[in-house]
Motif scaffolding. Structure first.
Motif, PDB file in Angstrom:
ATOM      1  N   LEU A 241      47.185 -33.411 -28.612  1.00  0.00           N
ATOM      2  CA  LEU A 241      45.937 -33.261 -29.356  1.00  0.00           C
ATOM      3  C   LEU A 241      46.173 -33.367 -30.853  1.00  0.00           C
ATOM      4  N   GLY A 242      47.406 -33.065 -31.281  1.00  0.00           N
ATOM      5  CA  GLY A 242      47.745 -33.188 -32.684  1.00  0.00           C
ATOM      6  C   GLY A 242      48.447 -34.477 -33.037  1.00  0.00           C
TER       7      GLY A 242
ATOM      8  N   ARG B 277      44.284 -40.682 -27.686  1.00  0.00           N
ATOM      9  CA  ARG B 277      42.860 -41.023 -27.836  1.00  0.00           C
ATOM     10  C   ARG B 277      42.009 -39.782 -28.114  1.00  0.00           C
ATOM     11  N   PHE B 278      42.502 -38.601 -27.781  1.00  0.00           N
ATOM     12  CA  PHE B 278      41.733 -37.372 -28.014  1.00  0.00           C
ATOM     13  C   PHE B 278      42.126 -36.681 -29.318  1.00  0.00           C
TER      14      PHE B 278
ATOM     15  N   ALA C  56      36.187 -41.733 -22.045  1.00  0.00           N
ATOM     16  CA  ALA C  56      37.116 -41.278 -23.079  1.00  0.00           C
ATOM     17  C   ALA C  56      36.960 -42.097 -24.354  1.00  0.00           C
ATOM     18  N   PRO C  57      37.219 -41.494 -25.507  1.00  0.00           N
ATOM     19  CA  PRO C  57      37.132 -42.226 -26.772  1.00  0.00           C
ATOM     20  C   PRO C  57      38.313 -43.167 -26.960  1.00  0.00           C
TER      21      PRO C  57
ATOM     22  N   GLU D 100      38.824 -42.445 -33.069  1.00  0.00           N
ATOM     23  CA  GLU D 100      37.410 -42.062 -33.084  1.00  0.00           C
ATOM     24  C   GLU D 100      37.200 -40.576 -33.364  1.00  0.00           C
ATOM     25  N   GLY D 101      38.272 -39.789 -33.352  1.00  0.00           N
ATOM     26  CA  GLY D 101      38.148 -38.365 -33.591  1.00  0.00           C
ATOM     27  C   GLY D 101      38.073 -38.026 -35.069  1.00  0.00           C
ATOM     28  N   TYR D 102      37.713 -36.788 -35.365  1.00  0.00           N
ATOM     29  CA  TYR D 102      37.603 -36.292 -36.738  1.00  0.00           C
ATOM     30  C   TYR D 102      39.000 -36.098 -37.321  1.00  0.00           C
TER      31      TYR D 102
END
Length: 796
Positions: free
Chosen positions: A514-515, A520-521, A393-394, A398-400
């Motif tokens: 997710l939002g 982490r995602f 997992a990130p 680290e996500g956009y």
């Protein structure tokens, strides 16, 4: 010692190091009683495989017990990974050491106890295999093996509540009594003359004796769960301070250990506690987790709503009343104390909170006392599947995130007074979008890789937003959503409302995490591919409905409001609504298969037929408002008024305004005369007959001293009340944490109802409460509030 296995339900977990070994301690409830298991297990984090040799050499040089091994996994950026195994006490020092060397450590922040269970798909309940050694109060299992299962525990619970003094002028606070309630057994411990004890109250000599008696009761009763109202932030905090003050160990643990306490640096007003083998559940937090919402979460208010019952003392000076009862009528105070415990117990049962929290644990692995935790719940479900798919997992950030994802779609409304409006609603729209368009963190990585490799066909990827590509086959979340949906449908069929509600909350949170940049995602390509897709779906639905000859006058996140533009019976409206959703669902299946090569899981449902429907405009403008409307529906021959977002359901408006709107709109919807009635209401207001309905009740969400500039009316009223309380030698009510204030607007401004001295400003209530409500709908009936009420206004 005997060998065997039993189903068990997780109560608490903790980890600690002994030398170079990490021990995971779990406490379980089983049919044989409480059980403790201790497992030796190093913690793990991941680094890029190219840095494995360098990392191992660094550990060896420092003499740190770290083992670095290659694993068949890779990070989201495609780098092969290596696992680092080490004691928990070294974990963050190891992360910092790697950071100094330019090496990224991932999954450092996952609790070792959570990781051990989630990787075995153990959620809430487990089958424990091993050698059982029974002690005096609990059993230990040696050589334990833990396997997933489903087990519905029969938890032993006690409701607790304390009564204390309300200190004045710097006096020390005092503990008067502690009540403990179970339906078949109750106890009230109170300071007093032990020789005066009776069936209602057990009296002890002083505070130390009271504190020791409470521990004796808990040890004898041996509950799995303690419940209460604000029990952690107040009751347990107060007791902890008292045990410390008197030098008595607060040994609530099943193994005789002391209660453990933590106040996070970033949450100084928040308290977390840990009791080995026992769970403390706060009623307010459990209600919020189960998505209950109230104007006030005060025990008396919630009890009156759920039970039609309430506390035994209601006065404004409850602290003084409690102290007087402690001095003059200890049995009466005992009844009051015990009643609070009973109310909490009955609310837990009525709202099915025990089962809700148990089912939530079964689905997510969150412990009973873990409040909130939507990110942790998501990770508990997602990470084991991600690892088996070969990914690490990130880390956070680290996500956009270069582009911001929008919220839910809210269409500009068409204001007006309508006849025959249908509401069509997408069932679980966001989860359905995730399933249909394959929205998934790992699927995004795989989809982008396929796209960049030139394999971008309808059979391999589904385009998202912000240049996202999702893999058609390699993903996790769509299947997880499908599994949750099937479980929820089964729970509904079986009448398991607690499980159905728990799954509903979990499914809804899958988009939310997710939002959230606390997950982490977090990646706006994920959240935008849900919300922006929902915008398109609502707009496509509106265009399709318009092609059928109807008008969509409003849309909100997952619903459309359809004006039929003709007179119909209720049965005819139902036929039209059901036909629309059938045809629209078929259209989406064909359209999405043709355009994207995906199977549509979108399901529009026919929800409501409004015989009359009112959509107001924004005050002072011609533009339609959003999330505010009223309608008239008819079910089984019974008419019902529905208000959404309007004054009738807003607690920041007075009871006068709420009652006035309900009755006026009812008369308009039923085409009943209202002019004479309106004049009577205005006359009653101006002649003082509605004074009991003129109370504003608002909450100060911050301590009163923080309201410095442009103080709103409720802060000014609170300031007056606190000043008066100080004059009476009472503790200010709003200086520390804010709170609720009730007040009226008088000719001298806002005044709290407790000390109102000035005359009511009736002009304020006419102008600010009645006129706006009436004129909002009169805009579409051709009437005017001032014209109708003119004669009565002359009296004013």
């Amino acid at each position: 010692m005997i060998s065997g296995s039993h189903s068990a339900f997780l109560l608490t977990s903790r980890w600690h190091d002994e030398g170079e070994t990490t021990l995971l301690t779990y406490w379980w409830q089983t049919p044989r009683g409480p059980v403790r298991t201790v497992i030796t297990q190093p913690v793990v984090c991941f680094i890029p495989a190219v840095a494995a040799e360098r990392a191992q050499n660094a550990a060896t040089t420092l003499g740190w017990p770290v083992t670095v091994k290659p694993v068949p996994m890779r990070s989201f950026d495609g780098e092969a990974a290596a696992a680092c195994y080490l004691p928990s006490g070294l974990l963050y020092r190891w992360r910092d050491l790697m950071r100094e060397q330019g090496v990224v450590c991932r999954e450092v922040d996952i609790r070792p106890t959570d990781r051990y269970l989630m990787e075995r798909f153990v959620y809430g309940a487990a089958e424990l295999h091993g050698h059982w050694r029974q002690g005096a109060h609990f059993a230990d299992i040696e050589g334990v093996r833990i396997m997933p299962t489903r087990y519905q525990p029969s938890l032993r619970c006690v409701s607790i509540d304390i009564e204390t003094s309300f200190p004045r002028n710097g006096e020390p606070d005092r503990l008067f009594s502690i009540a403990c309630y179970q339906p078949h057994e109750s106890l009230v411990l109170m300071i007093g003359d032990p020789d005066q004890s009776n069936d209602e109250v057990t009296l002890v000599a002083d505070e130390p004796a009271l504190l020791r008696a409470f521990l004796t009761y808990i040890q004898a009763c041996d509950p799995d769960v303690l419940i209460g109202w604000n029990v952690i932030q107040f009751d347990m905090d107060f007791l902890r301070r008292k045990y410390h003050q008197h030098g008595i160990a607060f040994t609530l643990g099943r193994d005789g250990s002391e209660l453990q306490w933590r106040v996070p640096a970033n949450q100084p007003d928040r308290i977390y506690l840990h009791i080995p083998g026992r769970v403390v559940m706060d009623g307010i937090e459990c209600m919020r987790n189960a998505t209950y919402q109230f104007e006030s979460f005060a025990l008396n208010d919630v009890a009156e709503h759920f039970l039609g019952d309430g506390k035994l003392l209601h006065g404004d000076d409850r602290g003084g009343d409690i102290e007087r009862l402690f001095i003059d009528d200890k049995p009466a105070l005992a009844r009051y104390n015990l009643k609070d415990c009973e109310l909490v117990w009955r609310i837990f049962e009525k709202a099915d909170l025990f089962n809700f929290m148990i089912e939530r644990a079964h689905m997510t692995g969150l412990p009973l006392d873990r409040m909130g935790g939507s990110v942790a719940a998501f990770e508990n479900m997602y990470l084991p599947r991600l690892h088996r798919a070969g990914y690490v997992a990130p880390n956070l950030g680290e996500g956009y995130s270069a582009e911001k994802s929008p919220g839910g779609y809210v269409m500009d409304s068409r204001p007006g007074l309508f006849e025959h409006v249908l509401v069509l609603d997408f069932k679980s729209l966001y989860p359905s979008i995730i399933r249909t368009f394959k929205v998934d963190p790992m699927g995004l990585v795989e989809g982008l890789a396929a796209y960049e490799a030139g394999g971008a066909t309808k059979e391999t990827v589904v385009p998202g937003y912000f240049a996202a590509q999702f893999h058609q086959q390699r993903h996790i979340l769509p299947d997880l959503i499908r599994h949750l949906g099937e479980r929820r449908d089964l729970a509904k069929q079986q009448g398991n409302r607690a499980l159905s509600q728990a799954i509903k909350v979990i499914m809804a949170s899958c988009y939310g995490v997710l939002g959230s940049d606390g997950c982490r995602f977090y990646d706006t390509r994920l959240s935008a591919s849900i919300t922006k897709r929902s915008h398109d779906i609502i707009q496509q639905s509106s265009r399709w409905i318009a092609q059928q000859g109807y008008d969509v006058i409003y849309g909100d996140t997952d619903s459309v409001f359809v004006w039929l533009k003709k007179s119909v019976t209720n049965d005819e409206a139902d036929v039209i609504g059901k036909q629309l959703v059938r045809d629209l669902n078929v259209w989406f299946k064909q359209e999405l298969q043709a355009q994207w090569g995906v199977e549509s899981h979108l399901e529009m449902e026919y929800e409501t037929h409004y015989r009359r429907f009112f959509m107001p405009s924004i005050r002072g403008e011609e533009t339609g408002s959003k999330k505010r409307y009223a309608g008239l529906i008819e079910t089984a021959g019974k008419a019902e008024m529905v208000f959404k977002g309007l004054e009738a359901v807003r607690t920041d408006w007075t009871p006068l305004a709420r009652q006035f709107q309900r009755e006026l709109y009812r008369r308009v919807f039923f085409a009943e005369p209202y002019e004479d009635w309106l004049r009577e209401q205005v006359n009653a207001l101006l002649t003082g007959q509605r004074d009991d309905l003129l109370i504003y009740r608002k909450r100060l969400r911050r301590p009163l001293p923080l309201y410095q500039k442009n103080r709103p009316p409720h802060a000014r009223a609170a300031s007056l009340l606190d000043a008066w309380r100080e004059q009476q030698g009472l503790k200010p009510r709003f200086s520390d944490r804010g709170g609720w204030i009730s007040y009226k607007i008088t000719i001298n401004g806002p005044e709290p109802v407790e000390i109102q001295r000035s005359l009511v400003d009736y002009g304020h209530y006419l102008e600010k409460q009645l006129a706006p409500i009436a004129d909002a709908i009169f805009q579409f009936t051709g009437d005017d509030f001032l014209r109708i009420a003119g004669q009565q206004l002359d009296l004013f």
